[in-house]
Design an enzyme around this catalytic site. Sequence first.
Site, PDB file in Angstrom:
ATOM      1  N   ASP A 100       0.854  -1.186   0.000  1.00 11.83           N
ATOM      2  CA  ASP A 100       0.000   0.000   0.000  1.00 11.83           C
ATOM      3  C   ASP A 100       0.892   1.238   0.000  1.00 11.83           C
ATOM      4  O   ASP A 100       1.324   1.714   1.047  1.00 11.83           O
ATOM      5  CB  ASP A 100      -0.930  -0.014   1.210  1.00 11.83           C
ATOM      6  CG  ASP A 100      -1.979   1.075   1.105  1.00 11.83           C
ATOM      7  OD1 ASP A 100      -2.006   1.782   0.085  1.00 11.83           O
ATOM      8  OD2 ASP A 100      -2.781   1.205   2.048  1.00 11.83           O
ATOM      9  N   ALA A 101       1.205   1.709  -1.209  1.00 11.79           N
ATOM     10  CA  ALA A 101       2.109   2.849  -1.364  1.00 11.79           C
ATOM     11  C   ALA A 101       1.388   4.057  -1.967  1.00 11.79           C
ATOM     12  O   ALA A 101       1.851   5.184  -1.837  1.00 11.79           O
ATOM     13  CB  ALA A 101       3.293   2.466  -2.248  1.00 11.79           C
ATOM     14  N   LYS A 102       0.271   3.790  -2.625  1.00 16.12           N
ATOM     15  CA  LYS A 102      -0.562   4.844  -3.257  1.00 16.12           C
ATOM     16  C   LYS A 102       0.288   5.820  -4.052  1.00 16.12           C
ATOM     17  O   LYS A 102       0.144   7.035  -3.936  1.00 16.12           O
ATOM     18  CB  LYS A 102      -1.387   5.580  -2.215  1.00 16.12           C
ATOM     19  CG  LYS A 102      -2.415   4.693  -1.523  1.00 16.12           C
ATOM     20  CD  LYS A 102      -3.432   5.488  -0.739  1.00 16.12           C
ATOM     21  CE  LYS A 102      -4.416   4.607  -0.005  1.00 16.12           C
ATOM     22  NZ  LYS A 102      -3.805   3.822   1.081  1.00 16.12           N
ATOM     23  N   ARG A 103       1.176   5.278  -4.882  1.00 15.05           N
ATOM     24  CA  ARG A 103       2.058   6.140  -5.670  1.00 15.05           C
ATOM     25  C   ARG A 103       1.349   6.657  -6.913  1.00 15.05           C
ATOM     26  O   ARG A 103       0.451   6.013  -7.454  1.00 15.05           O
ATOM     27  CB  ARG A 103       3.311   5.373  -6.104  1.00 15.05           C
ATOM     28  CG  ARG A 103       4.155   4.867  -4.952  1.00 15.05           C
ATOM     29  CD  ARG A 103       4.610   5.994  -4.038  1.00 15.05           C
ATOM     30  NE  ARG A 103       5.682   5.557  -3.158  1.00 15.05           N
ATOM     31  CZ  ARG A 103       5.751   5.746  -1.865  1.00 15.05           C
ATOM     32  NH1 ARG A 103       4.784   6.386  -1.238  1.00 15.05           N
ATOM     33  NH2 ARG A 103       6.784   5.338  -1.163  1.00 15.05           N
ATOM     34  N   THR A 130      -0.697  -0.389  -4.647  1.00 16.90           N
ATOM     35  CA  THR A 130      -1.771   0.587  -4.825  1.00 16.90           C
ATOM     36  C   THR A 130      -1.198   1.846  -5.483  1.00 16.90           C
ATOM     37  O   THR A 130      -0.075   2.271  -5.172  1.00 16.90           O
ATOM     38  CB  THR A 130      -2.430   0.976  -3.484  1.00 16.90           C
ATOM     39  OG1 THR A 130      -1.426   1.489  -2.587  1.00 16.90           O
ATOM     40  CG2 THR A 130      -3.125  -0.201  -2.839  1.00 16.90           C
TER      41      THR A 130
END
Length: 288
Positions: A100-103, A130
């Site tokens: 879960d890095a939401k880059r 993510t």
Amino acid sequence: MIQETAPAPFGARLRRAMDERGPLCVGIDPHASLLADWGLNDDVAGLARFTRTVVEALADRVAVLKPQSAFFERFGSRGLAVLETAVVEARERGALVLMDAKRGDIGSTMAAYAATYLDPASPLFSDAVTVSPYLGYGSLRPALDLAAAQGCGVFALALTSNPEGAEFQRAVREDGRTVAATVLGHLAAENAAAEGLGSYGAVVGATLGDLSAFDLAINGPLLAPGIGAQGATPADLPTVFGDAVRNVLPSVSRGVLRHGPDTGALRDAAARCADEVRAAIDQQEARQ
Ligand SMILES: O=C(O)c1cc(=O)[nH]c(=O)n1[C@@H]1O[C@H](COP(=O)(O)O)[C@@H](O)[C@H]1O
């Protein structure tokens, strides 16, 4: 001659894991408050102990573990070393790891983020990551392409679980479609050729109530955070996802982690949650 075999697609691996282990993703979110509740210091040793406990308790039984990168990054390079170890050990024990890095960035920088999480040579190589599509869906192309080449998955934020998300995600474009529907449409196109579950997922909060205004039939996984601490329950899933519920991967972090540090209690909490999710899915399928 050594035969290079293409890695199995993430979607197929995820479907198998959900069937065999139950449809559940447990988030590894080492909040400072959780470290304190577990009797650990808010330092790298506490972070390492917390993370190792979760991996040892759950990686051999839950379908997906989702470490939240920020909780590790806040400790700098030593926190990232803990994350690297967790990713390798969780995968060795059979869990799929969703980072879960939401880059999200312009395409040329996105390629570096993609290499960080989706290149097998990287110490943070994960099964999926993510990403945030708000620099334009096309900016995600390097991650989508590398994922395809490596049998990995990508989960793009579509309808997030937090109330602030609606301001952008439900904004209506000139063609009358919302931003969220546009993201979902792109993902559906990406998954169109997949046999079985596609590898390109959407993040759709379990907290959002009836989403029948959105076409969730993207032939890909729907990561559904929001169960537990954010107030949603497995019983909400049929209302939120309707017929798409079979492709939902519910995600719970604090709702499971608060039962630690006892290994048995963590395992029981995850098993209970997976059972409740399965019951909700069965109920919805019986209605169809
Ligand atoms: O991408 C995510 O995982 C995510 C998307 C979203 O819309 N909402 C959301 O809560 N998350 C993440 O899911 C986890 C939720 O944690 P709990 O509320 O403790 O279960 C956090 O790591 C969030 O960053």
